[in-house]
Structures are given as structure tokens and as C-alpha cells.
Design a protein around this motif. Structure first.
Motif, PDB file in Angstrom:
ATOM      1  N   PHE A  77     115.743  18.066  18.330  1.00 55.16           N
ATOM      2  CA  PHE A  77     114.227  18.168  17.921  1.00 55.16           C
ATOM      3  C   PHE A  77     114.048  19.223  17.099  1.00 55.16           C
ATOM      4  CE2 PHE A  77     112.229  16.350  22.190  1.00 55.16           C
ATOM      5  CZ  PHE A  77     112.627  15.034  21.734  1.00 55.16           C
ATOM      6  N   ASN A  78     114.586  20.360  17.203  1.00 52.50           N
ATOM      7  CA  ASN A  78     114.643  21.419  16.457  1.00 52.50           C
ATOM      8  C   ASN A  78     115.362  21.065  14.953  1.00 52.50           C
ATOM      9  OD1 ASN A  78     113.199  23.130  18.006  1.00 52.50           O
ATOM     10  ND2 ASN A  78     115.083  24.146  18.816  1.00 52.50           N
ATOM     11  N   MET A  79     116.160  20.809  14.889  1.00 50.27           N
ATOM     12  CA  MET A  79     116.973  20.060  13.649  1.00 50.27           C
ATOM     13  C   MET A  79     116.288  18.925  12.783  1.00 50.27           C
ATOM     14  SD  MET A  79     120.806  19.733  15.166  1.00 50.27           S
ATOM     15  CE  MET A  79     121.965  19.966  13.798  1.00 50.27           C
ATOM     16  N   PRO A  82     110.839  15.665  14.684  1.00 52.85           N
ATOM     17  CA  PRO A  82     110.293  14.373  14.551  1.00 52.85           C
ATOM     18  C   PRO A  82     108.663  14.569  15.002  1.00 52.85           C
ATOM     19  CG  PRO A  82     111.467  14.739  16.471  1.00 52.85           C
ATOM     20  CD  PRO A  82     111.685  16.002  15.713  1.00 52.85           C
ATOM     21  N   GLN A  83     107.838  13.572  14.554  1.00 52.06           N
ATOM     22  CA  GLN A  83     106.660  13.389  15.064  1.00 52.06           C
ATOM     23  C   GLN A  83     106.612  12.778  16.418  1.00 52.06           C
ATOM     24  OE1 GLN A  83     105.536  11.740  11.263  1.00 52.06           O
ATOM     25  NE2 GLN A  83     103.711  13.165  11.362  1.00 52.06           N
ATOM     26  N   ILE A  84     107.582  11.603  16.313  1.00 51.92           N
ATOM     27  CA  ILE A  84     107.618  10.923  17.467  1.00 51.92           C
ATOM     28  C   ILE A  84     108.978  10.675  17.905  1.00 51.92           C
ATOM     29  CG2 ILE A  84     107.248   8.427  18.386  1.00 51.92           C
ATOM     30  CD1 ILE A  84     105.105   8.162  16.130  1.00 51.92           C
ATOM     31  N   MET A 101     109.562  18.806  29.532  1.00 50.46           N
ATOM     32  CA  MET A 101     110.054  19.655  28.526  1.00 50.46           C
ATOM     33  C   MET A 101     109.417  19.887  27.431  1.00 50.46           C
ATOM     34  SD  MET A 101     113.881  20.239  26.741  1.00 50.46           S
ATOM     35  CE  MET A 101     113.428  18.913  25.431  1.00 50.46           C
ATOM     36  N   VAL A 102     108.890  18.728  26.675  1.00 55.92           N
ATOM     37  CA  VAL A 102     108.083  18.633  25.478  1.00 55.92           C
ATOM     38  C   VAL A 102     106.888  19.130  25.649  1.00 55.92           C
ATOM     39  CG1 VAL A 102     106.906  17.303  24.115  1.00 55.92           C
ATOM     40  CG2 VAL A 102     109.419  16.813  24.352  1.00 55.92           C
ATOM     41  N   ILE A 109     105.325  16.942  19.450  1.00 55.93           N
ATOM     42  CA  ILE A 109     106.143  15.755  19.423  1.00 55.93           C
ATOM     43  C   ILE A 109     105.544  14.652  20.395  1.00 55.93           C
ATOM     44  CG2 ILE A 109     108.368  14.513  19.985  1.00 55.93           C
ATOM     45  CD1 ILE A 109     109.966  17.180  19.334  1.00 55.93           C
ATOM     46  N   GLU A 110     105.307  13.528  19.855  1.00 56.31           N
ATOM     47  CA  GLU A 110     104.604  12.357  20.709  1.00 56.31           C
ATOM     48  C   GLU A 110     105.786  11.725  21.320  1.00 56.31           C
ATOM     49  OE1 GLU A 110     102.241   8.182  20.684  1.00 56.31           O
ATOM     50  OE2 GLU A 110     102.258   9.510  18.714  1.00 56.31           O
TER      51      GLU A 110
END
Length: 221
Positions: A77-79, A82-84, A101-102, A109-110
Motif C-alpha cells: 500500500f505504501n509503495m 492505491p485508491q482502491i 488495519m486500513v 484506501i477503499e
């Protein structure tokens, strides 16, 4: 990180070319496929430690698995930023770990939890299905059929959860499976349900020959 020392990381099916073909057919423009040296340029000493949900069900059989999953997904996710992010419900516990976690780490992030894709006979599609020989593949739909039978019993008012789980375990053993667990839990947190809970999920893991399969069925009443 999510594979234990005696698990199948070395022989896990790798279908990069076929995956790229599917992406191309879906009009995907870019594939990000980092190898281990990109994800782990140095020893990973900072780890994401999920709460108690990581230690039940799959976590009992695969200690540390969801610590590895949460860590590598957060790195991705950090790299990518993403939006989704889309995750399949076949690994229901993974979906709960990552969704929580999100939310708790306020990641922008969706999360989309996609329904399990199945073969025509009900078997959940999985890379590990390629391990099954012809006889095992013919028997594999028994797994989902058993979960559907529990779903039917719950919808008819069955509330002796322990008996339903035990009967299902016995049925698998009699058919030559080696079950790790069959469990009826609350959808929201995978904790033990009360008789008044109406959003349930039936989860199971078992070996057929040398192949370990997982599956689940949501039951909302």
C-alpha cells in the motif's frame, strides 16, 4: 513473511504470464510485480502486529501468518498508494484483518471485498487447486457442499453450533479429508456467535491428499 518455515513458498504456483494476459484482457495499463529484493531490501524488523483475530482459526494452524500478511500488504500500500484495493473473500479472515488495519490506521484506501469465484461445481478457485490430482479434483466439491449444508441448517433455525461443526468435521474425516477446523463465527469479528446473531459465516480448512483448501459461506438471516 506470510509463509511459515515448513510451508509451500518454494513450490507455490507462479502464473505471472497468465496473470498478465488476464490484466491485458481487462485493459490494465500497468502491472507492479516487485520481487523479494524490492520488497525486502533489508531484513524486515518492523512488523505489523494484528490483534487477537490473527491467532484464531487460520492463525492457530499457521502461527504468524497474518503478521506477515499485514506487514507485506501495508508495504505494498505504501509503495503503490492505491485508491482502491480488492481482496477476495475466499480468505475471509485475511479480509477482516486487512479491512480492520486500513480502518484503524486511517489509510486513504477503499477496501473492496470481492465474492469468491467458483468453478461450476462449487469449488473455490485457488492457485493451490493445481496440486489436486484428477481423483482429488473430482472429490473437492464435497468441501463447499458441506458448508452449504451447514448454511441450510442455520437458515432452518439450527443453533447448536458446536454440534454442526463436529458433525461436519466427522463427515470430512469419513470421506478421507484431514480437516483443520470447521467453525461458525460472527461475520464482523470472527468471534463465537450467540444464538441471536444473524450475520454469520461458516469457515473451514482441510487437506485433501497433500493439498490444503480453505473456503467459507456467509449466512445472513
Amino acid at each position: 513473511l506470510q509463509f511459515g518455515p515448513n510451508e509451500d513458498f518454494g513450490k507455490y504456483p507462479r502464473t505471472f504470464a497468465a496473470d498478465c494476459d488476464k490484466c491485458l484482457a481487462a485493459d490494465v495499463n500497468v502491472v507492479f510485480a516487485p520481487d523479494e529484493s524490492v520488497l525486502y531490501p533489508e531484513p524486515q524488523t518492523y512488523l505489523v502486529e494484528p490483534p487477537e483475530i490473527q491467532n484464531i482459526l487460520e492463525g492457530t494452524v499457521r502461527p504468524g501468518h497474518y503478521r506477515g500478511v499485514a506487514t507485506v500488504v501495508l508495504k505494498l500500500f505504501n509503495m503503490v498508494q492505491p485508491q482502491i484495493a480488492v481482496f477476495g473473500k475466499k480468505d475471509y479472515q485475511q479480509c477482516r484483518v486487512l479491512d480492520n488495519m486500513v480502518r484503524q490506521l486511517n489509510l486513504p484506501i477503499e477496501m473492496v471485498l470481492a465474492e469468491t469465484v467458483r468453478a461450476a461445481d462449487g469449488l473455490a478457485l485457488s492457485s493451490r487447486n493445481s496440486y489436486l490430482n484428477a481423483k482429488e479434483r473430482a472429490a473437492a466439491p464435497q468441501f463447499n457442499a458441506l458448508l452449504r449444508a451447514i448454511e441450510s441448517a442455520l437458515r432452518k433455525g439450527g443453533r447448536d453450533f458446536a454440534a454442526l461443526e463436529e458433525n461436519a468435521m466427522d463427515s470430512l474425516k469419513q470421506r478421507g479429508w484431514q480437516p483443520d477446523y470447521v467453525a461458525i463465527r460472527r461475520q464482523a469479528d470472527l468471534m463465537l456467535p450467540s444464538i441471536d446473531d444473524r450475520a454469520l459465516v461458516v469457515l473451514a480448512a482441510a487437506r485433501l491428499g497433500t493439498t490444503r483448501l480453505i473456503d467459507n459461506v456467509e449466512v445472513s438471516m
